[in-house]
Design an enzyme around this catalytic site. Structure first.
Site, short mmCIF file in Angstrom:
data_model
loop_
_atom_site.label_atom_id
_atom_site.label_comp_id
_atom_site.label_asym_id
_atom_site.label_seq_id
_atom_site.Cartn_x
_atom_site.Cartn_y
_atom_site.Cartn_z
N ASP A 419 0.79 -1.23 0.00
CA ASP A 419 0.00 0.00 0.00
C ASP A 419 0.82 1.28 0.00
O ASP A 419 0.29 2.34 -0.34
CB ASP A 419 -0.97 0.01 1.19
CG ASP A 419 -2.25 -0.76 0.87
OD1 ASP A 419 -2.52 -0.99 -0.33
OD2 ASP A 419 -2.98 -1.11 1.81
N TYR A 500 -10.43 0.31 1.46
CA TYR A 500 -10.31 0.12 2.89
C TYR A 500 -9.85 1.37 3.60
O TYR A 500 -9.10 2.18 3.05
CB TYR A 500 -9.33 -1.02 3.18
CG TYR A 500 -10.03 -2.17 3.83
CD1 TYR A 500 -10.79 -3.05 3.10
CD2 TYR A 500 -9.97 -2.35 5.21
CE1 TYR A 500 -11.47 -4.09 3.71
CE2 TYR A 500 -10.63 -3.39 5.82
CZ TYR A 500 -11.37 -4.26 5.06
OH TYR A 500 -12.03 -5.28 5.69
#
Ligand code: CU
EC number: 1.4.3.-
Length: 814
Positions: A419, A500
């Site tokens: 990420d 998310y």
């Protein structure tokens, strides 16, 4: 947590707006079609609103002020510094840069500029001995597209401020690879998307029949095409990717990742010439077709049984659903319409018990002080955390976040997000006062600079003190009851990386403990349900809750009374022994065994079964008056520590060596500041930073030590993850706590302690030790958030520099 669909092939309408994304080199202009798409999804603020009220230093600074003992040398580049660095880069003619706003995939352009975190060995002489202040340097990531083998590369620029002495030099010293050069096999993502849409168009009749939709890259599409991350290289010279169809929500709700459609295809996108690209095969209901022709033949022969589709409905929305839901009628929670208890400071701003230097992002609370910094890759980090005047932690922050999926389909099997490639900074949007943080919090801004745009997220870091809801100490007997309030101080930020949402807390306690908490909410990335019961639960009609591991790697550079420290392992273990008093009889009991982990050869660690070992950073040369070395222990709290299930990832290869164990100890080196690098994802077999290279047999005996630990979870989504995963269970945390560090529990020094003496006749005495109690009236209305003030972000164009015309351009990956 942490599901970040590959945005390059996600929504074509959004793609070019994502200026902050490393892999998205191009930026749309405000007012473009893409911007309008986002505007329709997310209310935006006008430039007039932005410029009318934004101060640039912080939205709220209601806390008492304090002057930082020294300037925040870790702070991100200012807007002016970023503009100067970008102008300097454009003056380097050998870089052949095109302004990011005008650049295409065959141009060279500036992806991002950021501060080079100063070397610890330069900082400590300045901070501790008033020696020369470390020079300030910037780093720049450059997209090199004007070549048949495109790549990204990083340089350092300095010293700052830019002057005739400033130079552009190599940043290779920050790598384990020996170079920041990183081949980019995805430079033509706009063309690969177009290629995939053309592939889909060639079977539109089949797509209509099986999926009842269209994916063409137009605004009218109801289907989207994207897939694995990172891309695969079956041979070093070949690039392939599996993709699948997802249904695009028509409502505001961002639930695309809940609607996989179950049809997959693989393309060969080797090289930069789309004429050389091809379809390799198709997959439907676990049957592989090795050509489009064979797939079509099977369909025309009526051999394709239709799968259940995942279609949009109220089930993907996060709104209150009303009394009739899928679980039955009259399910509204009784009383939930009433205002819940709220947190208020006792005396308004006068009651605030911490101090802030807003300019330097420096904070003091009780016995703690620290500095806050912010990075594009990893978001918020803390530096020089001191407790009772002594440095405990030099640096504390996230280094990488892995989300590794698995599945019987190639897209889930091929998904392993790193990420920091997308970055936590770009998605650390404004926190919602009253929800993310108490309304009485102090809010700070954060800024990052990507695609020659400086983006400020107002109110994206909050600071607040609150009652933990349980006591830190109590005892009672037949004569007295004694209790101490557990008041803690939290620094919080949240980043929505794709589907998310990660919430990061650093919480400080009265007993000297620091707790690091990461929580996850938002939409899961799911799989189409077919033959994948071994990879997750069947959670909706056509849906599997695709299993995955979240591993978030944190760096904790702990210093105990200086930088000469050792890593102690104190283990409790069963023994059988005799004693002088046991009359020769063996007794089955346990003992404490003290040892040290004294070399990097042995410092990749797991949390012991049954938690029977304590790990501490101690200073052998600084024992307390009882001879025990003073130290701080590191211990999992919520959720426990963890590591990745998959140890030799077919997707990430050499780029997840920070996830193989629960924690690691290394000797601190200026050349090893971070366990990962945002550009690793471009070519995971050849990472810029390979964490495994940090382990080269060095001594850990009274050296400057760094602990790297993992938080996360093995996430097998169940029906309770619909529509969103909830923070209550998706969380992990670590505590760093004093261990023989002081001679008693330091929370005894808090005045928020009471002792009531009583006997059969009633209360005889009340001891409050001079503490104040809340008085007066509370204006509860003041705790209601100002919902209409929410802004998301504020952007300023850097090249050409245009500080007078900020605009809002809040990003979304999905
Ligand atoms: Cu998850």
């Amino acid at each position: 947590m942490f599901l970040t669909p590959r945005l390059v092939i996600l929504l074509p309408t959004v793609l070019f707006l994502l200026g902050a994304d490393a892999k998205i080199p191009r930026v749309a202009h405000p007012g473009s079609k893409q911007a309008k798409y986002l505007a329709s999804k997310r209310p935006t603020t006008t430039a007039a609103q932005v410029s009318g009220s934004f101060t640039g230093t912080g939205w709220s600074a209601s806390a008492p002020e304090v002057s930082a003992p020294y300037a925040n040398i870790w702070q991100e580049l200012t807007n002016d510094e970023a503009a100067d660095v970008i102008a300097f880069l454009h003056n380097q003619t050998n870089l052949n840069l095109t302004a990011a706003a005008d650049a295409g995939s065959w141009d060279n352009s500036v992806m991002r500029v950021e501060i080079v975190t100063p070397n610890k060995t330069d900082v400590l002489p300045f901070v501790d001995n008033s020696q020369r202040k470390p020079e300030r340097w910037a780093r720049a990531a450059i997209w090199v597209g004007a070549t048949t083998e495109p790549y990204v590369i990083e340089y350092q620029i300095g010293p700052l401020p830019i002057s005739s002495d400033s130079t552009l030099t190599s940043l290779d010293w920050l790598t384990t690879k020996g170079t920041t050069y990183q081949r980019n096999y995805d430079a033509d993502e706009d063309l690969t998307s177009e290629f995939m849409y053309n592939v889909s168009a060639s079977v539109q009749d089949i797509v209509t029949d099986l999926l009842n939709g269209t994916a063409s890259g137009s605004d009218d599409d109801d289907l989207d095409i994207w897939g694995i991350d990172p891309l695969w290289h079956p041979t070093p010279d070949t690039t392939v990717q599996w993709v699948t169809y997802w249904r695009i929500p028509s409502s505001i709700f961002d639930g695309e990742t809940l609607m996989p459609q179950g049809l997959y295809f693989e393309v060969n996108t080797t090289g930069r010439d789309p004429l050389g690209w091809s379809v390799i095969g198709w997959l439907y209901r676990d049957v592989y077709y090795n050509s489009t022709e064979n797939f079509r033949a099977a369909w025309e022969a009526g051999e394709l049984e239709k799968s259940a589709l995942n279609l949009e409905g109220p089930w993907i929305g996060t709104d209150y659903r009303g009394p009739t839901t899928s679980v039955g009628a009259n399910s509204t929670m009784w009383g939930s319409e009433k205002a819940p208890p709220v947190m208020v400071p006792p005396s308004g701003e006068d009651g605030i018990r911490y101090k802030v230097d807003v300019e330097n992002k420096y904070v003091e609370w009780m016995d703690f002080s620290f500095y806050i910094a912010f990075r594009r890759d990893s978001g918020m980090r803390l530096f020089d955390i001191r407790y009772r005047g002594e440095r405990i932690v030099y640096e504390l922050g996230l280094d990488e976040a892995l989300a590794h999926y698995a599945g019987n389909d190639p897209v889930q099997s091929g998904t392993a997000y790193l990420d920091t490639y997308y970055g936590f900074g770009p998605y650390a949007f404004e926190l919602l006062a009253g929800y993310d943080c108490p309304t009485y919090s102090t809010f700070l801004n954060s800024t990052f600079h990507a695609e020659e745009v400086s983006t400020t997220h107002p109110n994206s870091i909050c600071l607040f003190e609150n009652d933990q809801g349980y006591l830190i100490q109590r005892h009672s007997d037949d004569a007295y009851v004694a209790s101490t309030k557990n008041i803690a101080f939290t620094v919080r930020s949240a980043s929505t990386v794709g589907n998310y949402d990660y919430n990061f807390d650093y919480t400080f306690y009265l007993d000297g403990t620091i707790e690091i908490v990461v929580r996850a909410s938002g939409y899961i990335q799911s799989a189409h349900y077919y033959g994948n019961d071994d990879y997750g639960y069947h959670i909706h009609s056509g849906l599997s809750g695709s299993m995955h591991d979240h591993v978030l790697t944190f760096k904790a550079d702990i210093d105990i009374l200086g930088t000469s420290n050792s890593f102690a392992n104190h283990t409790v273990a069963p023994v059988t022994t005799t004693y002088p008093w046991s009359h020769g009889m063996e007794r089955s009991t346990m003992k404490l065994f003290r040892s040290y982990i004294d070399n990097e050869d042995n410092s990749k660690l797991l949390w012991p079964e049954n938690a029977h070992s304590m790990f501490m950073i101690v200073n052998k040369d600084a024992p307390n008056e009882f001879g025990e070395p003073r130290g701080y222990r590191i211990m999992p709290s919520k959720g426990g520590g963890m590591h990745a299930t998959i140890q030799n990832s077919s997707n990430l290869i050499n780029s997840m060596n920070f996830a193989t164990h629960a924690l690691y100890v290394t000797k601190q080196k200026d050349t090893e500041p971070r366990a990962s690098n945002a550009n690793n994802d471009y070519d995971p077999a050849n990472p810029v930073v390979d964490f495994a290279a940090f382990f080269d047999g060095e001594s850990l005996d009274q050296e400057d030590l760094v602990v790297w630990f993992n938080l996360g979870m093995h996430h097998v989504p169940h029906t309770g993850d619909l529509p969103n995963t909830v923070f209550t269970t998706a969380q992990g945390s670590m505590q760093i706590l004093p261990h023989n560090y002081l001679l008693h529990d330091p929370s005894r020094d808090s005045l928020q302690t009471v002792r009531i003496d009583y006997n059969d006749s009633g209360v005889q005495a009340v001891h409050t030790f001079g503490a104040s109690f809340a008085t007066g009236l509370v204006n509860l209305t003041s705790t209601v958030p100002e919902f209409w003030d929410y802004r998301g972000d504020i952007d300023v164009r850097k090249f050409p520099y245009d500080p007078q015309h900020p605009y809002n351009d809040t990003e979304s990956i999905v």
